[in-house]
Design a protein around this motif. Structure first.
Motif, PDB file in Angstrom:
ATOM      1  N   SER A 126      28.598  42.843  91.629  1.00 53.18           N
ATOM      2  CA  SER A 126      27.841  43.668  90.682  1.00 53.18           C
ATOM      3  C   SER A 126      26.587  44.247  91.320  1.00 53.18           C
ATOM      4  O   SER A 126      26.124  45.318  90.934  1.00 53.18           O
ATOM      5  CB  SER A 126      27.467  42.848  89.445  1.00 53.18           C
ATOM      6  N   ALA A 127      26.042  43.548  92.309  1.00 53.41           N
ATOM      7  CA  ALA A 127      24.841  44.037  92.982  1.00 53.41           C
ATOM      8  C   ALA A 127      25.110  45.312  93.768  1.00 53.41           C
ATOM      9  O   ALA A 127      24.193  46.077  94.068  1.00 53.41           O
ATOM     10  CB  ALA A 127      24.289  42.963  93.919  1.00 53.41           C
ATOM     11  N   ASN A 128      26.383  45.562  94.087  1.00 52.15           N
ATOM     12  CA  ASN A 128      26.735  46.746  94.867  1.00 52.15           C
ATOM     13  C   ASN A 128      27.279  47.886  94.025  1.00 52.15           C
ATOM     14  O   ASN A 128      27.879  48.817  94.564  1.00 52.15           O
ATOM     15  CB  ASN A 128      27.754  46.362  95.939  1.00 52.15           C
ATOM     16  N   LEU A 129      27.091  47.795  92.712  1.00 57.27           N
ATOM     17  CA  LEU A 129      27.464  48.926  91.872  1.00 57.27           C
ATOM     18  C   LEU A 129      26.655  50.155  92.282  1.00 57.27           C
ATOM     19  O   LEU A 129      25.474  50.052  92.627  1.00 57.27           O
ATOM     20  CB  LEU A 129      27.172  48.612  90.400  1.00 57.27           C
ATOM     21  N   THR A 130      27.285  51.319  92.244  1.00 55.92           N
ATOM     22  CA  THR A 130      26.579  52.544  92.592  1.00 55.92           C
ATOM     23  C   THR A 130      25.682  52.961  91.441  1.00 55.92           C
ATOM     24  O   THR A 130      26.115  53.580  90.477  1.00 55.92           O
ATOM     25  CB  THR A 130      27.587  53.679  92.905  1.00 55.92           C
ATOM     26  N   GLN A 131      24.430  52.607  91.555  1.00 57.02           N
ATOM     27  CA  GLN A 131      23.504  52.829  90.440  1.00 57.02           C
ATOM     28  C   GLN A 131      23.340  54.307  90.119  1.00 57.02           C
ATOM     29  O   GLN A 131      23.107  54.671  88.972  1.00 57.02           O
ATOM     30  CB  GLN A 131      22.146  52.212  90.769  1.00 57.02           C
ATOM     31  N   SER A 132      23.488  55.165  91.122  1.00 59.42           N
ATOM     32  CA  SER A 132      23.284  56.591  90.873  1.00 59.42           C
ATOM     33  C   SER A 132      24.379  57.180  90.000  1.00 59.42           C
ATOM     34  O   SER A 132      24.212  58.252  89.427  1.00 59.42           O
ATOM     35  CB  SER A 132      23.229  57.348  92.206  1.00 59.42           C
ATOM     36  N   ASP A 133      25.524  56.483  89.885  1.00 60.32           N
ATOM     37  CA  ASP A 133      26.635  57.012  89.103  1.00 60.32           C
ATOM     38  C   ASP A 133      26.916  56.210  87.839  1.00 60.32           C
ATOM     39  O   ASP A 133      27.783  56.586  87.056  1.00 60.32           O
ATOM     40  CB  ASP A 133      27.912  57.035  89.960  1.00 60.32           C
ATOM     41  N   ASP A 134      26.260  55.115  87.642  1.00 62.66           N
ATOM     42  CA  ASP A 134      26.570  54.218  86.530  1.00 62.66           C
ATOM     43  C   ASP A 134      25.636  54.492  85.352  1.00 62.66           C
ATOM     44  O   ASP A 134      24.450  54.138  85.395  1.00 62.66           O
ATOM     45  CB  ASP A 134      26.426  52.768  86.986  1.00 62.66           C
ATOM     46  N   PRO A 135      26.155  55.116  84.272  1.00 57.76           N
ATOM     47  CA  PRO A 135      25.300  55.417  83.116  1.00 57.76           C
ATOM     48  C   PRO A 135      24.643  54.179  82.524  1.00 57.76           C
ATOM     49  O   PRO A 135      23.521  54.244  82.029  1.00 57.76           O
ATOM     50  CB  PRO A 135      26.277  56.059  82.116  1.00 57.76           C
ATOM     51  N   ALA A 136      25.335  53.028  82.584  1.00 58.61           N
ATOM     52  CA  ALA A 136      24.783  51.804  82.003  1.00 58.61           C
ATOM     53  C   ALA A 136      23.483  51.404  82.680  1.00 58.61           C
ATOM     54  O   ALA A 136      22.614  50.796  82.047  1.00 58.61           O
ATOM     55  CB  ALA A 136      25.803  50.676  82.101  1.00 58.61           C
ATOM     56  N   LEU A 137      23.331  51.736  83.957  1.00 61.22           N
ATOM     57  CA  LEU A 137      22.109  51.420  84.681  1.00 61.22           C
ATOM     58  C   LEU A 137      21.104  52.563  84.612  1.00 61.22           C
ATOM     59  O   LEU A 137      19.901  52.342  84.431  1.00 61.22           O
ATOM     60  CB  LEU A 137      22.438  51.098  86.143  1.00 61.22           C
ATOM     61  N   ILE A 138      21.591  53.776  84.746  1.00 59.46           N
ATOM     62  CA  ILE A 138      20.704  54.940  84.727  1.00 59.46           C
ATOM     63  C   ILE A 138      19.958  55.056  83.403  1.00 59.46           C
ATOM     64  O   ILE A 138      18.771  55.382  83.354  1.00 59.46           O
ATOM     65  CB  ILE A 138      21.513  56.231  84.963  1.00 59.46           C
ATOM     66  N   LEU A 139      20.660  54.770  82.310  1.00 59.64           N
ATOM     67  CA  LEU A 139      20.102  55.024  80.978  1.00 59.64           C
ATOM     68  C   LEU A 139      19.335  53.853  80.398  1.00 59.64           C
ATOM     69  O   LEU A 139      18.765  53.961  79.310  1.00 59.64           O
ATOM     70  CB  LEU A 139      21.240  55.419  80.021  1.00 59.64           C
ATOM     71  N   LEU A 140      19.300  52.737  81.095  1.00 56.99           N
ATOM     72  CA  LEU A 140      18.644  51.545  80.565  1.00 56.99           C
ATOM     73  C   LEU A 140      17.173  51.766  80.201  1.00 56.99           C
ATOM     74  O   LEU A 140      16.735  51.352  79.117  1.00 56.99           O
ATOM     75  CB  LEU A 140      18.782  50.388  81.559  1.00 56.99           C
ATOM     76  N   PRO A 141      16.367  52.424  81.049  1.00 52.16           N
ATOM     77  CA  PRO A 141      14.965  52.654  80.654  1.00 52.16           C
ATOM     78  C   PRO A 141      14.822  53.465  79.368  1.00 52.16           C
ATOM     79  O   PRO A 141      13.945  53.175  78.540  1.00 52.16           O
ATOM     80  CB  PRO A 141      14.385  53.408  81.858  1.00 52.16           C
ATOM     81  N   GLU A 142      15.676  54.464  79.189  1.00 54.55           N
ATOM     82  CA  GLU A 142      15.618  55.263  77.960  1.00 54.55           C
ATOM     83  C   GLU A 142      16.035  54.425  76.753  1.00 54.55           C
ATOM     84  O   GLU A 142      15.499  54.596  75.654  1.00 54.55           O
ATOM     85  CB  GLU A 142      16.522  56.490  78.080  1.00 54.55           C
ATOM     86  N   MET A 143      16.990  53.535  76.947  1.00 52.27           N
ATOM     87  CA  MET A 143      17.416  52.652  75.858  1.00 52.27           C
ATOM     88  C   MET A 143      16.287  51.707  75.461  1.00 52.27           C
ATOM     89  O   MET A 143      16.058  51.454  74.270  1.00 52.27           O
ATOM     90  CB  MET A 143      18.656  51.863  76.272  1.00 52.27           C
ATOM     91  N   GLU A 144      15.571  51.205  76.440  1.00 49.08           N
ATOM     92  CA  GLU A 144      14.432  50.330  76.147  1.00 49.08           C
ATOM     93  C   GLU A 144      13.342  51.096  75.404  1.00 49.08           C
ATOM     94  O   GLU A 144      12.706  50.558  74.480  1.00 49.08           O
ATOM     95  CB  GLU A 144      13.892  49.744  77.449  1.00 49.08           C
TER      96      GLU A 144
END
Length: 247
Positions: free
Chosen positions: A75-93
């Motif tokens: 999971s640490a090697n997920l491509t953060q630049s392409d993963d909406p679940a990671l990209i959008l987390l700050p906006e969700m917070e």
């Protein structure tokens, strides 16, 4: 060629075992066996292989199993630049802090929706939204968004699906989908779970293609229809911003 002919049964079974831990932190051999529908001896052999590779850990004291560290390494090697679940987390917070309720991100997988990200409310009484949970597409605010913006083919498949509950009005559901497309918003009050309410908006990318459904959920006595109407602009604006951040 039929995709089912290309799969390896042992691999499928091992993955089914790993998927048992999407909503449980530890499980016994019996519990895993019941969930995957396999004999204990078969499950025990598969668990032993997963344990050797570090994907499963066994607690000798409780004789229960849990996910191993290799899962976290992957999971640490997920491509953060392409993963909406990671990209959008700050906006969700940010949205959680504005409205004060639990915020979730859903995507469609076949005839189900999957919660791929969640930010829990800070309130004492709240809706707990476990990541990875699978829910039906025929009920709930996020389901309406995912179906309404997915196209007519998905809608027809869902309406004809054998899992459609008896007594659930198809015509009413279709009308709700049309309203969701018009408003860019869907709501639900105690549709799937007593005492729970939610409202949802689509996250659309630059090409106006649906990426995910953004939802706010909470206790129905707090997240009333009037409250949802009041906070709808915040949700829809957050969804609009998120749409500019994803492909």
């Amino acid at each position: 060629m039929d995709d089912s002919k290309l799969t390896v049964r042992a691999v499928e079974r091992a993955l089914d075992i790993l998927l048992c831990f999407t909503d449980s932190s530890d499980l016994s051999l019996t519990e895993i066996s019941q969930r995957v529908g396999l004999h204990k001896s078969t499950v025990h052999r598969l668990l032993a292989s997963l344990e050797v590779k570090g994907f499963i850990l066994r607690d000798p004291a409780s004789e229960k199993y849990k996910l191993g560290f290799r899962v976290w390494e992957l999971s640490a090697n997920l491509t953060q630049s392409d993963d909406p679940a990671l990209i959008l987390l700050p906006e969700m917070e940010r949205l959680r802090d504005q409205i004060g309720e639990t915020v979730s991100l859903y995507v469609r997988d076949g005839m189900e929706r999957v919660r791929v990200q969640a930010v829990q409310s800070n309130q004492a009484i709240r809706r707990v939204a476990p990541i990875g949970a699978r829910l039906p597409l025929y009920v709930g605010a996020s389901s309406k968004i995912l179906v309404a913006f997915a196209g007519d083919e998905v809608q027809q498949q869902l309406l004809a699906d054998s899992s459609w509950p008896q007594g659930l009005d198809r015509a009413a559901f279709v009308a709700q989908l049309a309203e969701a497309r018009t408003l860019g918003l869907a709501t639900s009050v105690e549709e799937r779970e007593p005492g729970a309410a939610a409202f949802s908006a689509p996250i659309l990318n630059h090409a106006h293609r649906l990426v995910a459904a953004l939802a706010v959920s909470g206790p129905a006595n707090r997240l009333t229809p009037d409250m949802m109407k009041e906070h709808a602009p915040l949700l829809m604006e957050a969804a609009r911003r998120m749409g500019t951040m994803v492909k």
